[in-house]
Scaffold this active site. Structure first.
Site, short mmCIF file in Angstrom:
data_model
loop_
_atom_site.label_atom_id
_atom_site.label_comp_id
_atom_site.label_asym_id
_atom_site.label_seq_id
_atom_site.Cartn_x
_atom_site.Cartn_y
_atom_site.Cartn_z
N SER A 46 4.45 110.19 43.27
CA SER A 46 3.75 110.58 44.50
C SER A 46 2.35 111.11 44.22
O SER A 46 2.17 112.03 43.41
CB SER A 46 4.58 111.65 45.20
OG SER A 46 3.76 112.44 46.04
N GLY A 47 1.38 110.59 44.94
CA GLY A 47 0.01 111.09 44.82
C GLY A 47 -0.08 112.54 45.27
O GLY A 47 -0.73 113.37 44.62
N LEU A 48 0.58 112.84 46.38
CA LEU A 48 0.57 114.22 46.88
C LEU A 48 1.15 115.17 45.84
O LEU A 48 0.57 116.22 45.55
CB LEU A 48 1.39 114.29 48.19
CG LEU A 48 1.63 115.70 48.74
CD1 LEU A 48 0.32 116.36 49.16
CD2 LEU A 48 2.59 115.66 49.93
N ASP A 58 -4.59 116.35 48.01
CA ASP A 58 -4.28 114.92 48.06
C ASP A 58 -5.41 114.21 48.81
O ASP A 58 -5.25 113.76 49.94
CB ASP A 58 -2.93 114.72 48.76
CG ASP A 58 -2.47 113.27 48.71
OD1 ASP A 58 -3.00 112.50 47.89
OD2 ASP A 58 -1.59 112.92 49.52
N ASP A 85 2.33 105.58 43.67
CA ASP A 85 1.49 105.75 44.84
C ASP A 85 0.04 105.58 44.38
O ASP A 85 -0.53 106.47 43.76
CB ASP A 85 1.73 107.17 45.39
CG ASP A 85 0.85 107.50 46.57
OD1 ASP A 85 0.06 106.64 47.00
OD2 ASP A 85 0.97 108.65 47.06
N ASP A 87 -2.63 105.37 46.18
CA ASP A 87 -3.60 105.73 47.21
C ASP A 87 -4.29 104.46 47.73
O ASP A 87 -3.63 103.47 47.95
CB ASP A 87 -4.60 106.77 46.68
CG ASP A 87 -3.95 108.15 46.49
OD1 ASP A 87 -2.90 108.40 47.10
OD2 ASP A 87 -4.48 108.96 45.71
N GLU A 114 -2.74 101.71 49.96
CA GLU A 114 -2.81 101.90 51.41
C GLU A 114 -4.17 101.45 51.94
O GLU A 114 -5.18 101.52 51.24
CB GLU A 114 -2.54 103.38 51.75
CG GLU A 114 -3.57 104.36 51.22
CD GLU A 114 -3.03 105.80 51.17
OE1 GLU A 114 -1.95 106.03 50.61
OE2 GLU A 114 -3.73 106.69 51.69
N LYS A 120 -9.37 108.80 50.04
CA LYS A 120 -8.37 108.89 51.11
C LYS A 120 -8.04 110.35 51.36
O LYS A 120 -8.47 111.24 50.62
CB LYS A 120 -7.11 108.09 50.76
CG LYS A 120 -6.39 108.46 49.47
CD LYS A 120 -5.55 109.74 49.48
CE LYS A 120 -4.48 109.84 50.51
NZ LYS A 120 -3.17 109.31 50.15
N ASN A 122 -4.52 112.80 52.69
CA ASN A 122 -3.08 112.75 52.97
C ASN A 122 -2.83 112.45 54.44
O ASN A 122 -3.48 113.00 55.33
CB ASN A 122 -2.41 114.07 52.57
CG ASN A 122 -0.91 114.01 52.75
OD1 ASN A 122 -0.38 114.35 53.80
ND2 ASN A 122 -0.22 113.54 51.74
N SER A 123 -1.86 111.58 54.68
CA SER A 123 -1.61 111.07 56.03
C SER A 123 -1.15 112.14 57.02
O SER A 123 -1.20 111.92 58.22
CB SER A 123 -0.55 109.98 55.96
OG SER A 123 -0.93 108.98 55.06
N ARG A 158 0.59 99.29 51.99
CA ARG A 158 0.93 100.38 52.92
C ARG A 158 -0.01 100.39 54.11
O ARG A 158 -1.23 100.40 53.96
CB ARG A 158 0.85 101.71 52.16
CG ARG A 158 0.82 102.94 53.04
CD ARG A 158 1.08 104.16 52.20
NE ARG A 158 0.61 105.38 52.81
CZ ARG A 158 0.76 106.58 52.25
NH1 ARG A 158 1.35 106.69 51.07
NH2 ARG A 158 0.31 107.65 52.86
N HIS A 189 3.90 103.48 57.51
CA HIS A 189 3.95 104.94 57.49
C HIS A 189 3.81 105.50 58.90
O HIS A 189 3.16 104.91 59.76
CB HIS A 189 2.83 105.48 56.60
CG HIS A 189 3.13 106.83 56.01
ND1 HIS A 189 4.39 107.39 56.02
CD2 HIS A 189 2.34 107.74 55.38
CE1 HIS A 189 4.34 108.57 55.44
NE2 HIS A 189 3.12 108.82 55.04
C1 SPV Z 1 2.73 110.67 48.70
O1 SPV Z 1 3.86 111.02 48.31
O2 SPV Z 1 1.71 111.03 48.14
C2 SPV Z 1 2.61 109.78 49.84
C3 SPV Z 1 3.58 109.84 50.87
O3 SPV Z 1 1.66 109.06 49.92
S1 SPV Z 1 3.02 110.91 52.08
O4 SPV Z 1 2.60 112.15 51.48
O5 SPV Z 1 4.20 111.03 52.92
O6 SPV Z 1 1.93 110.28 52.80
MG MG Z 2 0.15 109.57 48.69
#
Ligand code: SPV
Ligand code: MG
Length: 294
Positions: A46-48, A58, A85, A87, A114, A120, A122-123, A158, A189
């Site tokens: 996971s990027g986050l 993130d 991930d 990004d 994505e 980017k 975080n979503s 994504r 997502h």
């Molecule tokens: C991550 O885990 O970094 C993701 C998923 O991209 S989310 O944080 O849910 O966007």
């Molecule tokens: Mg991410």
């Protein structure tokens, strides 16, 4: 090369089979080992979570080489496939293909990119999210496909259209374009508190490619609903990292309060547990084999 070949096809099988698959978040070797030992058959780098553990937000504050290094630690610690991930690919088609090739060289089984621009965000951050232009993003997907010398390497596209508030039609248009550009699966997502828009997308998409979801915000929807909708893969995207925050905070608070670790001993992993996870017995066996015996 053998590790890559086997894990890439293992991930492909997980994502493309009719059985629903679950990928667990990992952010370092230890979290990856815990997830593998618990029985997960694949990991989400996971990027986050990786960013958070490095002290970054993130928002592409971590460099792509830092991500590649973190992924490599995860790969080395485990036998199961790792979907990274990626990004938005750290730039244009050129950065994306370079990054994906490095991930592959370091043993990743696939990458998810994505359709946003660099940097980017975080979503789930309640800011404006602007999408990449469709044709330009397709170029990123194609460049990754062409540049990674392994047809088994999994490329997940994504879609952030629902996150950016563009609705179902835009999401579907993008999904079809990304399928045409060579993606292996579509990650749709959502940050809604229920799964309605994900399920609506999946009905309209009719599984042209496998669908991957990340139920971080719509956590209460039962997995049975995803099975019924033939969702291919569910990513539990950040729960090892969030569990670590809670556990560390509880332990720190108690040690401060109690001025002792006696009370928490039962609640923390034993050192034997740690030695098992990190395979200390292999080192003892190797000493028997390689050190002169006295
Ligand atoms: C991550 O885990 O970094 C993701 C998923 O991209 S989310 O944080 O849910 O966007
Ligand atoms: Mg991410």
């Amino acid at each position: 090369a053998t590790r890559q070949a086997s894990t890439a096809s293992a991930l492909r099988t997980l994502v493309c089979s009719n059985e629903i698959a679950f990928l667990m978040e990992a952010h370092d070797a230890l979290s990856a080992s815990v997830a593998e030992a618990a029985g997960f058959r694949g990991l989400w780098a996971s990027g986050l979570s990786i960013s958070s553990c490095l002290g970054y937000r993130d928002a592409n504050e971590a460099s792509w080489t830092e991500i590649v290094d973190a992924v490599h630690r995860i790969v080395e610690a485990t036998q199961i496939p790792v979907l990274v991930d990626g990004d938005s690919g750290f730039g244009n088609f050129n950065n994306a293909r370079l990054f994906a090739r490095k991930l592959h060289q370091r043993g990743a089984a696939g990458v998810c990119v994505e359709d946003k621009s660099f940097p980017k965000k975080n979503s789930f951050v309640a800011d404006r999210h602007s999408l990449a232009e469709i044709g330009e993003f397709c170029g990123r997907l194609q460049a990754i496909r062409d540049h990674v010398p392994d047809p088994e390497f999994v490329v997940v596209a994504r879609i952030e259209a629902l996150i950016a508030g563009h609705g179902q039609d835009e999401a579907l248009t993008r999904a079809h374009a990304y399928a045409d550009a060579g993606a292996d699966a579509i990650l749709i997502h959502s940050r809604k508190p229920d799964a309605a828009e994900i399920l609506a997308f999946s009905r309209a998409w009719r599984n042209r490619l496998p669908v991957v979801i990340v139920p971080t915000k719509y956590y209460s929807a039962p997995v049975a609903q995803y099975r019924a909708a033939q969702i291919s893969t569910v990513i539990w995207a950040n729960h090892n990292m969030r569990a670590a925050i809670s556990a560390m905070r509880q332990v720190c608070d108690r040690i401060i309060r109690e001025e002792s670790t006696a009370g928490i001993e039962r609640d923390v992993a034993t050192l034997e547990d740690l030695f098992d996870l990190l395979k200390y017995q292999e080192l003892s066996a190797a000493e028997q084999k390689y050190l002169p015996q006295i």
